[in-house]
Design an enzyme around this catalytic site. Structure first.
Site, mmCIF file in Angstrom:
data_model
loop_
_atom_site.group_PDB
_atom_site.id
_atom_site.type_symbol
_atom_site.label_atom_id
_atom_site.label_comp_id
_atom_site.label_asym_id
_atom_site.label_seq_id
_atom_site.Cartn_x
_atom_site.Cartn_y
_atom_site.Cartn_z
ATOM 1 N N LYS A 61 58.740 3.828 3.112
ATOM 2 C CA LYS A 61 59.203 3.762 1.981
ATOM 3 C C LYS A 61 61.070 3.547 2.107
ATOM 4 O O LYS A 61 61.680 3.912 3.018
ATOM 5 C CB LYS A 61 58.985 4.587 0.746
ATOM 6 C CG LYS A 61 57.520 4.635 0.662
ATOM 7 C CD LYS A 61 57.104 5.520 -0.555
ATOM 8 C CE LYS A 61 55.380 5.399 -0.663
ATOM 9 N NZ LYS A 61 55.248 6.355 -1.983
ATOM 10 N N TYR A 78 50.219 -0.817 -7.052
ATOM 11 C CA TYR A 78 49.888 0.469 -7.838
ATOM 12 C C TYR A 78 48.910 -0.070 -9.103
ATOM 13 O O TYR A 78 49.406 0.788 -10.271
ATOM 14 C CB TYR A 78 50.938 1.092 -7.784
ATOM 15 C CG TYR A 78 51.723 1.862 -6.794
ATOM 16 C CD1 TYR A 78 50.807 2.505 -5.954
ATOM 17 C CD2 TYR A 78 53.086 1.651 -6.229
ATOM 18 C CE1 TYR A 78 51.351 3.233 -4.907
ATOM 19 C CE2 TYR A 78 53.491 2.298 -5.369
ATOM 20 C CZ TYR A 78 52.808 3.118 -4.387
ATOM 21 O OH TYR A 78 53.223 3.711 -3.376
ATOM 22 N N PHE A 106 55.620 7.398 -15.757
ATOM 23 C CA PHE A 106 56.473 7.541 -14.757
ATOM 24 C C PHE A 106 56.768 6.211 -14.051
ATOM 25 O O PHE A 106 57.078 5.947 -12.955
ATOM 26 C CB PHE A 106 56.507 8.759 -13.905
ATOM 27 C CG PHE A 106 55.211 8.992 -13.360
ATOM 28 C CD1 PHE A 106 54.255 9.807 -14.176
ATOM 29 C CD2 PHE A 106 54.530 8.113 -12.143
ATOM 30 C CE1 PHE A 106 52.950 10.066 -13.761
ATOM 31 C CE2 PHE A 106 53.287 8.332 -11.867
ATOM 32 C CZ PHE A 106 52.642 9.352 -12.468
ATOM 33 N N ARG A 146 55.113 13.897 5.521
ATOM 34 C CA ARG A 146 55.877 14.277 3.825
ATOM 35 C C ARG A 146 56.465 15.621 4.208
ATOM 36 O O ARG A 146 57.340 16.001 3.619
ATOM 37 C CB ARG A 146 54.927 13.974 2.924
ATOM 38 C CG ARG A 146 54.876 12.582 2.644
ATOM 39 C CD ARG A 146 53.616 12.280 1.912
ATOM 40 N NE ARG A 146 53.467 10.989 1.123
ATOM 41 C CZ ARG A 146 52.352 10.508 0.408
ATOM 42 N NH1 ARG A 146 51.506 11.188 0.359
ATOM 43 N NH2 ARG A 146 52.564 9.119 0.024
ATOM 44 N N ASN A 162 58.675 10.128 -1.219
ATOM 45 C CA ASN A 162 57.744 10.668 -0.220
ATOM 46 C C ASN A 162 57.422 10.084 0.956
ATOM 47 O O ASN A 162 56.565 10.112 1.671
ATOM 48 C CB ASN A 162 56.538 11.202 -0.829
ATOM 49 C CG ASN A 162 55.844 10.005 -1.646
ATOM 50 O OD1 ASN A 162 56.282 9.013 -1.399
ATOM 51 N ND2 ASN A 162 54.597 10.429 -2.121
ATOM 52 N N HIS A 197 53.444 5.344 2.601
ATOM 53 C CA HIS A 197 52.458 4.981 1.860
ATOM 54 C C HIS A 197 51.207 4.748 3.142
ATOM 55 O O HIS A 197 51.566 4.280 3.991
ATOM 56 C CB HIS A 197 52.613 3.830 1.069
ATOM 57 C CG HIS A 197 51.410 3.105 0.640
ATOM 58 N ND1 HIS A 197 50.720 3.735 -0.581
ATOM 59 C CD2 HIS A 197 50.449 2.293 1.152
ATOM 60 C CE1 HIS A 197 49.604 2.857 -0.652
ATOM 61 N NE2 HIS A 197 49.422 2.045 0.244
ATOM 62 N N GLU A 243 45.087 -4.081 -0.245
ATOM 63 C CA GLU A 243 46.231 -4.033 -0.243
ATOM 64 C C GLU A 243 46.730 -4.774 0.890
ATOM 65 O O GLU A 243 47.905 -5.521 1.106
ATOM 66 C CB GLU A 243 46.928 -2.405 -0.076
ATOM 67 C CG GLU A 243 46.606 -1.682 -1.074
ATOM 68 C CD GLU A 243 46.867 -0.242 -0.701
ATOM 69 O OE1 GLU A 243 47.196 0.096 0.301
ATOM 70 O OE2 GLU A 243 46.705 0.680 -1.660
#
Ligand code: IDP
Ligand code: MG
Length: 137
Positions: free
Chosen positions: A9, A49, A57, A102, A116, A119, A130
Site C-alpha cells: 500500500k 472493497y 470510514f 503489519r 497497514n 493487502h 480481485e
C-alpha cells in the site's frame, strides 16, 4: 497451485518498505507472477472493497489507498492465500502480532485511520475476483 492478489500500500511505498516486504515474499518461496506500480483508481477500489463501501470510514480507505503509488501483483504457491494473510497479520496494526508484516512495520491507527502496509485476498473467491479486477482474465 493457488494464486492471490497482493498490494504493497502507499504508506509502505512512501516509507521505503517495498524491498523488505518483497524480501519476505521471496524468503517464503512464493512466486511473483505479476507486479506493477500504479496509483490505484477510485472506480476499481470501490469494486475491490465492495463489502466496505457503505461504511462511514470508506472515504478514509480510498483516500489512503490513492494517496500515492502502490505496488500491486499476483503471488502463486501452495496455500498462498492463507499463508500470505498469516504473514500480513491482523487488520488493525495495534493487534497485529510481532513477526507479521503489519506487526513489525505498521503504526497504530491515528487520525488518518488504519494504515497497514499490505493487502491480501481473504478467500479463493476474493482472489479470483480481485485478480480479474486488476489484471483481467
Ligand atoms: P484486511 O485488509 O485485513 O482484509 P478488511 O476488513 O478487508 O481488512 O478492510 C480492508 C481495509 O480497509 C483494511 O486493510 C484497512 O486499510 C481499512 N479498514 C478496515 N477497517 C477499518 C476501520 O475500521 N477504519 C478504518 N479503515 C479500516
Ligand atoms: Mg480484506
Amino acid at each position: 497451485m493457488q494464486k492471490t492478489l497482493f498490494i504493497i500500500k502507499p504508506d509502505a511505498v512512501k516509507r521505503h518498505l517495498v524491498g523488505q516486504v518483497i524480501d519476505r515474499i521471496e524468503r517464503r518461496g512464493f512466486t511473483i507472477e505479476r507486479m506493477e506500480m500504479l496509483t490505484l483508481d477510485l472506480e476499481r477500489l470501490k469494486k475491490h472493497y465492495a463489502q466496505l463501501v457503505d461504511k462511514p470510514f470508506f472515504s478514509s480507505i480510498t483516500n489512503y489507498m490513492m494517496s500515492g503509488p502502490a505496488i500491486i501483483g499476483i503471488l502463486s504457491g501452495p496455500g498462498v492465500i492463507k499463508s500470505w494473510r498469516d504473514m500480513m497479520g491482523a487488520t488493525n496494526p495495534g493487534e497485529a502480532a510481532p513477526g507479521t508484516i503489519r506487526g513489525d512495520f505498521a503504526t497504530a491507527p491515528d487520525e488518518h485511520g488504519i494504515q497497514n502496509i499490505v493487502h491480501g485476498s481473504d478467500s479463493e473467491e476474493s482472489a479470483a475476483r480481485e485478480i480479474e479486477l486488476w489484471f483481467g482474465k
